[in-house]
Design a protein around this motif. Sequence first.
Motif, short mmCIF file in Angstrom:
data_model
loop_
_atom_site.label_atom_id
_atom_site.label_comp_id
_atom_site.label_asym_id
_atom_site.label_seq_id
_atom_site.Cartn_x
_atom_site.Cartn_y
_atom_site.Cartn_z
N THR A 182 -35.02 5.05 -10.45
CA THR A 182 -36.10 5.85 -9.87
C THR A 182 -36.07 5.82 -8.35
N MET A 183 -35.42 4.83 -7.76
CA MET A 183 -35.39 4.71 -6.29
C MET A 183 -34.24 5.49 -5.67
N CYS A 184 -33.41 6.11 -6.50
CA CYS A 184 -32.15 6.70 -6.04
C CYS A 184 -32.10 8.17 -6.43
N GLN A 212 -18.71 2.54 -3.11
CA GLN A 212 -19.92 2.64 -3.94
C GLN A 212 -20.06 4.05 -4.48
N GLY A 213 -21.26 4.49 -4.76
CA GLY A 213 -21.37 5.81 -5.36
C GLY A 213 -22.81 6.26 -5.38
N GLY A 214 -23.11 6.86 -6.44
CA GLY A 214 -22.80 6.76 -7.84
C GLY A 214 -22.28 5.37 -8.26
N GLU A 215 -21.78 5.33 -9.46
CA GLU A 215 -21.27 4.06 -9.96
C GLU A 215 -19.74 4.03 -9.78
N PRO A 216 -19.25 3.20 -8.85
CA PRO A 216 -17.82 3.23 -8.52
C PRO A 216 -16.91 2.87 -9.69
N ILE A 258 -16.82 -3.71 -3.30
CA ILE A 258 -17.35 -2.79 -4.32
C ILE A 258 -18.82 -3.11 -4.52
N ILE A 259 -19.66 -2.09 -4.57
CA ILE A 259 -21.08 -2.31 -4.90
C ILE A 259 -21.31 -1.59 -6.22
N THR A 260 -21.66 -2.36 -7.24
CA THR A 260 -21.75 -1.80 -8.59
C THR A 260 -23.06 -2.22 -9.25
N ASN A 261 -23.50 -1.41 -10.22
CA ASN A 261 -24.69 -1.82 -10.98
C ASN A 261 -24.34 -2.85 -12.06
N GLY A 262 -23.07 -3.16 -12.21
CA GLY A 262 -22.65 -4.27 -13.07
C GLY A 262 -22.53 -3.94 -14.55
N ILE A 316 -23.07 -7.11 -7.00
CA ILE A 316 -23.67 -6.63 -8.25
C ILE A 316 -25.16 -6.43 -8.02
N SER A 317 -25.62 -5.21 -8.26
CA SER A 317 -27.05 -4.93 -8.04
C SER A 317 -27.87 -5.46 -9.20
N LEU A 318 -28.82 -6.31 -8.87
CA LEU A 318 -29.73 -6.85 -9.89
C LEU A 318 -31.09 -7.02 -9.23
N ILE A 360 -36.97 0.37 -13.39
CA ILE A 360 -36.26 0.63 -12.13
C ILE A 360 -34.99 1.44 -12.36
N ARG A 361 -34.21 1.06 -13.36
CA ARG A 361 -32.86 1.63 -13.51
C ARG A 361 -32.78 2.71 -14.59
N GLY A 362 -33.85 2.88 -15.35
CA GLY A 362 -33.88 3.99 -16.31
C GLY A 362 -33.01 3.81 -17.54
N SER A 420 -30.31 -7.41 -4.40
CA SER A 420 -31.55 -6.82 -4.95
C SER A 420 -32.17 -5.86 -3.96
N THR A 421 -32.74 -4.80 -4.50
CA THR A 421 -33.56 -3.89 -3.70
C THR A 421 -35.01 -4.27 -4.00
N ILE A 422 -35.70 -4.75 -2.95
CA ILE A 422 -37.04 -5.29 -3.16
C ILE A 422 -38.10 -4.20 -2.95
N PRO A 462 -34.93 -4.23 1.60
CA PRO A 462 -36.13 -3.51 1.18
C PRO A 462 -35.79 -2.13 0.61
N TYR A 463 -36.59 -1.70 -0.30
CA TYR A 463 -36.50 -0.33 -0.84
C TYR A 463 -36.75 0.66 0.31
N ASN A 464 -35.86 1.64 0.48
CA ASN A 464 -36.01 2.68 1.51
C ASN A 464 -36.40 4.00 0.86
N TYR A 465 -37.30 4.70 1.49
CA TYR A 465 -37.65 6.01 0.91
C TYR A 465 -38.16 6.95 1.99
N SER A 505 -30.29 10.29 -0.23
CA SER A 505 -29.70 9.43 -1.27
C SER A 505 -30.78 8.66 -2.01
N SER A 506 -31.84 8.30 -1.27
CA SER A 506 -32.94 7.55 -1.90
C SER A 506 -33.92 8.52 -2.56
N ALA A 507 -34.87 7.96 -3.30
CA ALA A 507 -35.90 8.80 -3.92
C ALA A 507 -37.22 8.06 -3.91
C1 LIG Z 1 -26.60 3.68 -4.21
S1 LIG Z 1 -26.08 2.25 -5.02
C2 LIG Z 1 -24.39 2.61 -5.49
C3 LIG Z 1 -23.70 1.51 -6.21
C4 LIG Z 1 -24.13 1.23 -7.62
N1 LIG Z 1 -24.40 2.37 -8.37
C5 LIG Z 1 -25.30 0.26 -7.63
O1 LIG Z 1 -26.40 0.64 -8.00
O2 LIG Z 1 -25.07 -0.88 -7.25
C6 LIG Z 1 -25.82 1.08 -3.71
C7 LIG Z 1 -26.97 0.11 -3.50
O3 LIG Z 1 -28.09 0.85 -3.01
C8 LIG Z 1 -29.25 0.33 -3.62
N2 LIG Z 1 -30.28 1.36 -3.54
C9 LIG Z 1 -30.46 2.44 -4.30
N3 LIG Z 1 -31.52 3.15 -3.92
C10 LIG Z 1 -32.05 2.50 -2.86
C11 LIG Z 1 -33.17 2.72 -2.01
N4 LIG Z 1 -33.95 3.76 -2.17
N5 LIG Z 1 -33.42 1.82 -1.03
C12 LIG Z 1 -32.61 0.74 -0.85
N6 LIG Z 1 -31.53 0.49 -1.60
C13 LIG Z 1 -31.26 1.34 -2.60
C14 LIG Z 1 -28.78 0.00 -5.02
O4 LIG Z 1 -29.62 -0.89 -5.68
C15 LIG Z 1 -27.43 -0.60 -4.75
O5 LIG Z 1 -27.53 -1.98 -4.49
#
Ligand SMILES: C[S@@+](CC[C@H](N)C(=O)[O-])C[C@H]1O[C@@H](n2cnc3c(N)ncnc32)[C@H](O)[C@@H]1O
Length: 337
Positions: free
Chosen positions: A26-28, A64-68, A90-94, A114-116, A127-129, A157-159, A185-188, A193-195
């Motif tokens: 939901t944050m992306c 990164q990506g999307g999911e790399p 590499i930044i991945t959702n794992g 690894i994003s957790l 958070i991740r749907g 972690s994105t807080i 911190p969560y950016n919006y 790219s963010s949401a």
């Molecule tokens: C865009 S993702 C791409 C890589 C991968 N799909 C993942 O989620 O790790 C890269 C990083 O940005 C974080 N992220 C996504 N939306 C964000 C937001 N609105 N503010 C801050 N970080 C955010 C993700 O949690 C992840 O750690």
Amino acid sequence: MIKSIILRRPVLVVFNVTRRCNSICTMCGIWKTPSKISEELTFEEIKTIFKDLKSYGIKHVFLQGGEPLLRTDIVQIVEVMLELKLNPSIITNGLLLKEDISQRLAKLKCNVGISLDTLDQNKYFKIRGVDGLKIVLGNIERISHIKSRKGSWNITSTISKINYGEAKDLYLFAKQKGFDYQAFPYNYSLCHSSALDDDLAYDKEPEKIIDSFKVLSKLAEEDGLIFNKLLYDEAIKYLEGDYCVPCDAMKNSILINQAGMVSQCLEFKPSLNLKNVRIKEALSKLDYSKVQNCYMKTPCFYGCTRAAGLFKRKSPEIFLYSLLHPRAAFNYVKSYF
Ligand SMILES: C[S@@+](CC[C@H](N)C(=O)[O-])C[C@H]1O[C@@H](n2cnc3c(N)ncnc32)[C@H](O)[C@@H]1O
Ligand code: SF4
Ligand code: SF4
């Protein structure tokens, strides 16, 4: 790297290798407009671009990506970077960090983040749907038993308003499993790219998020992790508002998307394509005043721009601290060189 510092050129590329994803966070905003495989750079095109980046002076590339890991050639992409002496992360959702790919990556000098964001199944889904927590935790557990990992592996972690109370637990979890830990911190603000998700947004009551970063800063200091401490202290300033320290987008880092287009940062729409122009020419045409306007009015706190820039900005402080705390220096060198 020294040439780039002297010439004040960026040293870091955030490379969104795909816009496809296996989550719907939901944050992306990225998953909402996925790329078609046919629009993405081929391996050969990536290799050509990397050679150009290397000769320009780029040192680090965040994949990164999307999911790399949805790119089936991701390990080859890492390998070609290493051949060219570029540092891959590499930044991945794992979710796809299964046995085979983890073992292959562990043998390479590749950093893996690894994003957790939570250890709670319901919150993960919110958070991740997707119902993926068990899969990611299973993958982390298996990776924790891999004896030697050449790169630095961390949990990131994105807080936000939904998980600020878990910051300490996530830090301790990462430590217990043998991973480094970082939180942002969560950016919006601009939402390219963010949401924006109201359940995650904290602008009306940032105090609790600020407190969680204070906790993280203290833990990092206790563990001799000066860079993380400085990062959390900057995050606190950002969360307290009134944060217009120059952003290092374009000065220290740039973004390349899955089709080879370049932009100042994650939140700006990419324009020139590296399939047609060299990186030097592309950067000379990008407008830096947009970055200045943005960090004065709508700043964010992304790791790729803020954290990487902080390293340069605070290097005298970090150096002095490292002399007194050799472990901090070791962690540093391991992650960034
Ligand atoms: C865009 S993702 C791409 C890589 C991968 N799909 C993942 O989620 O790790 C890269 C990083 O940005 C974080 N992220 C996504 N939306 C964000 C937001 N609105 N503010 C801050 N970080 C955010 C993700 O949690 C992840 O750690
Ligand atoms: S944060 Fe990562 S996993 Fe989540 S939708 Fe965005 S790209 Fe996919
Ligand atoms: S503050 Fe910097 S990194 Fe963040 S959106 Fe603005 S220009 Fe981009």
